[in-house]
Structures are given as structure tokens and as C-alpha cells.
Write a protein that holds these residues in place. Structure first.
Motif, short mmCIF file in Angstrom:
data_model
loop_
_atom_site.label_atom_id
_atom_site.label_comp_id
_atom_site.label_asym_id
_atom_site.label_seq_id
_atom_site.Cartn_x
_atom_site.Cartn_y
_atom_site.Cartn_z
N ALA A 79 7.96 7.62 -8.98
CA ALA A 79 6.75 7.27 -8.22
C ALA A 79 6.32 5.85 -8.58
O ALA A 79 6.44 5.42 -9.72
N ASP A 80 5.81 5.13 -7.59
CA ASP A 80 5.40 3.74 -7.79
C ASP A 80 3.94 3.62 -8.22
O ASP A 80 3.56 2.64 -8.84
N ASP A 81 3.14 4.61 -7.88
CA ASP A 81 1.74 4.62 -8.31
C ASP A 81 1.26 6.06 -8.26
O ASP A 81 1.91 6.94 -7.68
N TYR A 82 0.09 6.29 -8.84
CA TYR A 82 -0.40 7.65 -9.04
C TYR A 82 -1.91 7.61 -8.90
O TYR A 82 -2.59 6.95 -9.68
N VAL A 83 -2.46 8.30 -7.90
CA VAL A 83 -3.89 8.33 -7.66
C VAL A 83 -4.39 9.76 -7.83
O VAL A 83 -3.84 10.69 -7.25
N THR A 84 -5.44 9.92 -8.64
CA THR A 84 -5.94 11.25 -8.97
C THR A 84 -7.19 11.58 -8.17
O THR A 84 -8.10 10.77 -8.06
N LYS A 85 -7.23 12.77 -7.59
CA LYS A 85 -8.41 13.26 -6.90
C LYS A 85 -9.50 13.61 -7.91
O LYS A 85 -9.18 14.13 -8.98
N PRO A 86 -10.79 13.36 -7.59
CA PRO A 86 -11.31 12.70 -6.38
C PRO A 86 -11.04 11.21 -6.41
O PRO A 86 -11.04 10.60 -7.47
N PHE A 87 -10.80 10.63 -5.25
CA PHE A 87 -10.47 9.21 -5.19
C PHE A 87 -11.21 8.56 -4.04
O PHE A 87 -11.69 9.22 -3.11
N SER A 88 -11.30 7.26 -4.09
CA SER A 88 -11.88 6.48 -3.00
C SER A 88 -10.79 6.18 -1.99
O SER A 88 -9.76 5.60 -2.34
N PRO A 89 -10.97 6.55 -0.72
CA PRO A 89 -9.96 6.22 0.29
C PRO A 89 -9.71 4.71 0.39
O PRO A 89 -8.58 4.28 0.66
N ARG A 90 -10.74 3.91 0.17
CA ARG A 90 -10.55 2.45 0.19
C ARG A 90 -9.64 2.03 -0.95
O ARG A 90 -8.78 1.15 -0.78
N GLU A 91 -9.84 2.61 -2.12
CA GLU A 91 -8.98 2.25 -3.25
C GLU A 91 -7.54 2.68 -2.98
O GLU A 91 -6.59 1.93 -3.26
N LEU A 92 -7.37 3.88 -2.43
CA LEU A 92 -6.02 4.34 -2.11
C LEU A 92 -5.35 3.38 -1.14
O LEU A 92 -4.17 3.04 -1.30
N THR A 93 -6.10 2.93 -0.14
CA THR A 93 -5.54 1.98 0.83
C THR A 93 -5.10 0.69 0.15
O THR A 93 -4.01 0.16 0.43
N LEU A 94 -5.91 0.19 -0.77
CA LEU A 94 -5.55 -1.04 -1.49
C LEU A 94 -4.32 -0.82 -2.37
O LEU A 94 -3.46 -1.69 -2.47
N ARG A 95 -4.24 0.35 -2.97
CA ARG A 95 -3.07 0.64 -3.81
C ARG A 95 -1.81 0.74 -2.96
O ARG A 95 -0.74 0.26 -3.35
#
Length: 262
Positions: free
Chosen positions: A95-111
């Protein structure tokens, strides 16, 4: 771009943000459908939930990395699990990155956009440099993206090769994990465990005893340093000649704040 999540609300929100960012998005809700979608038309990137019906996200990632069409596909894992063990396992599987819930959709988009930039930069033609890099019996061909140690070809992923080549170019210099992330892969932010995982995997492939490394050493409080082995005979292009079969012709044996969080 492919979003894989069985939570309809999360999938819709994520797809909506990515669409507004200019991406064309397809959604599926389980692991088998994700593998089929990638096989039919490999996307630029996959946002992959860990907890899926049928086969989970880790198994999906494992199978992707074992196939030609998914070996280098950028993957951002999305999960409610925040344990370090889960993050490390996801990174080990590629995996290239890992985002944990709860998360900001804006941050996910930037990642997602950051991972795409890194992936495209890594795939871009590299500047012309010496035919081979060598350190003792370790020989790298940057143009052919091949590496050998002691005449044995090493099977390295794209990111492993880039990390090893960078270290070989800077022998005896200690680099922190953040510096390696930025200078090797151009990552401005991300999980530092990514560097730890790639160093461990490199050691498994280039060290005689990965538990007692002599080439890629840990510098406590700093990061890692490459220490070349005792100089061997100078290496040249012939170091990458395919071995000759006696019976016939040779063949190569910063986190961004968001108002809403999901």
C-alpha cells in the motif's frame, strides 16, 4: 480511479470528492469485484477499504501485487482499524498510503493526489547517469532498473530500487526517515513506517543476514546509513550480461483539516 468500499455512504462521499477534484471514479463494494475491475481496466489508483465482504482489502492488495496489471498500481488503504500492526501489514503488502476512519474527505483527496504525483514522478524517465552504480559486489543498473549482488539478480519493487539506488549514491551518509521519504519518493507527508518497511524488505534481499545488517545500518536517533562492503572488482555493463546456458544461448534465468469526517 477505483473506490472499493461496502459502506454506500462512505463510497458515495469519497467518490463525490474525487470527482470534484477532476478524477473519473468507478465504485465497487467487494474484493472480488475490485479484482475483476482492475483486470478489466486498470485504474490510475485504487482507494481500498480493509474490511470488505468476500475477501478483505489486505488479500485484494496481496493478489494485485502478484499480478502484472496490479504490481505497481497505487493503493490508498481506507479502514476503521488504527492499530499499528494493520498499518504495517498494509505497507508490507505494497500500500502507498493508509488513511484511518474517521477521516476528512478533503484530506483523503489530497493524499490521493499526492500518491498519484509520486507514482507518476517515479515512472518518469530518469536523468542520464552512469551505466551502473556499484558498491563492492552490489551492482545497480539505473536505466535497466536491475540490481545484482554477488552475481545474483535481486527482485526489487520500484520503490525498493529507488531507495537502494539513493543510498548507494550517498554512501556513509545518515538520512532520517522524513528526508528519505521526501528525497527518494517526493513524499511531503505520509506514514514514516513506509520507510521502515522498505528498509526491512531491502535488508531481506541484499544482506547476508538481515538480522545483522552490514550494508544498510540503523543510525539510532537519526535513521539509516549505507555502508559499502569491502571494494570488489570494478563492475561494469558486463555485470548485467545474461548468464550463458552451457547447453545453448544465454537466457536471463502534514495533515489538512476538514469540516466533515467520515
Amino acid at each position: 480511479m477505483l473506490v472499493v468500499d461496502d459502506d454506500l455512504t462512505v463510497a458515495e462521499v469519497v467518490a463525490g470528492y474525487l470527482t470534484r477534484a477532476g478524477h473519473r471514479v468507478e465504485r465497487v463494494a467487494d474484493g472480488h469485484a475490485a479484482l475483476a475491475a482492475v483486470a478489466a481496466a486498470p485504474p490510475d489508483l485504487i482507494v481500498l477499504d480493509l474490511m470488505l465482504p468476500g475477501i478483505d482489502g489486505l488479500e485484494v492488495c496481496r493478489r494485485l501485487r502478484a499480478t502484472g496489471h496490479g504490481a505497481e498500481l497505487p493503493v490508498v488503504m481506507l479502514t476503521a482499524k488504527g492499530d499499528e500492526a494493520d498499518r504495517i501489514l498494509g505497507l508490507e503488502l505494497g500500500a502507498d498510503d493508509y488513511v484511518t476512519k474517521p477521516f476528512s474527505p478533503r484530506e483523503l483527496t489530497l493524499r490521493v493526489q499526492s500518491v498519484l504525483r509520486r507514482s507518476r514522478a517515479a515512472a518518469a524517465p530518469a536523468p542520464v547517469e552512469p551505466r551502473v552504480l556499484s558498491a563492492g559486489d552490489l551492482v545497480l543498473d539505473p536505466q535497466g532498473r536491475r540490481a545484482r549482488r554477488g552475481g545474483r539478480e535481486l527482485s526489487l519493487t520500484l520503490r525498493e530500487f529507488d531507495l537502494l539506488a539513493f543510498l548507494v549514491r550517498h554512501p556513509g551518509t545518515a538520512f532520517g526517515r522524513e528526508e528519505l521519504m521526501q528525497r527518494v519518493w517526493g513524499w511531503d507527508f505520509g506514514d514514516l513506517s513506509t520507510v521502515t518497511v522498505h528498509v526491512r524488505r531491502l535488508r531481506e534481499k541484499v544482506e547476508d543476514d538481515p538480522a545483522v545488517p552490514v550494508l544498510i545500518n540503523t543510525v539510532w536517533g537519526v535513521g539509516y546509513r549505507f555502508d559499502p562492503a569491502d571494494p570488489a572488482a570494478p563492475a561494469g555493463p558486463a555485470a548485467f550480461a545474461d548468464p550463458v546456458d552451457p547447453a545453448g544461448p544465454g537466457r536471463s534465468a502534514g495533515r489538512t483539516a476538514g469540516a466533515d469526517r467520515l
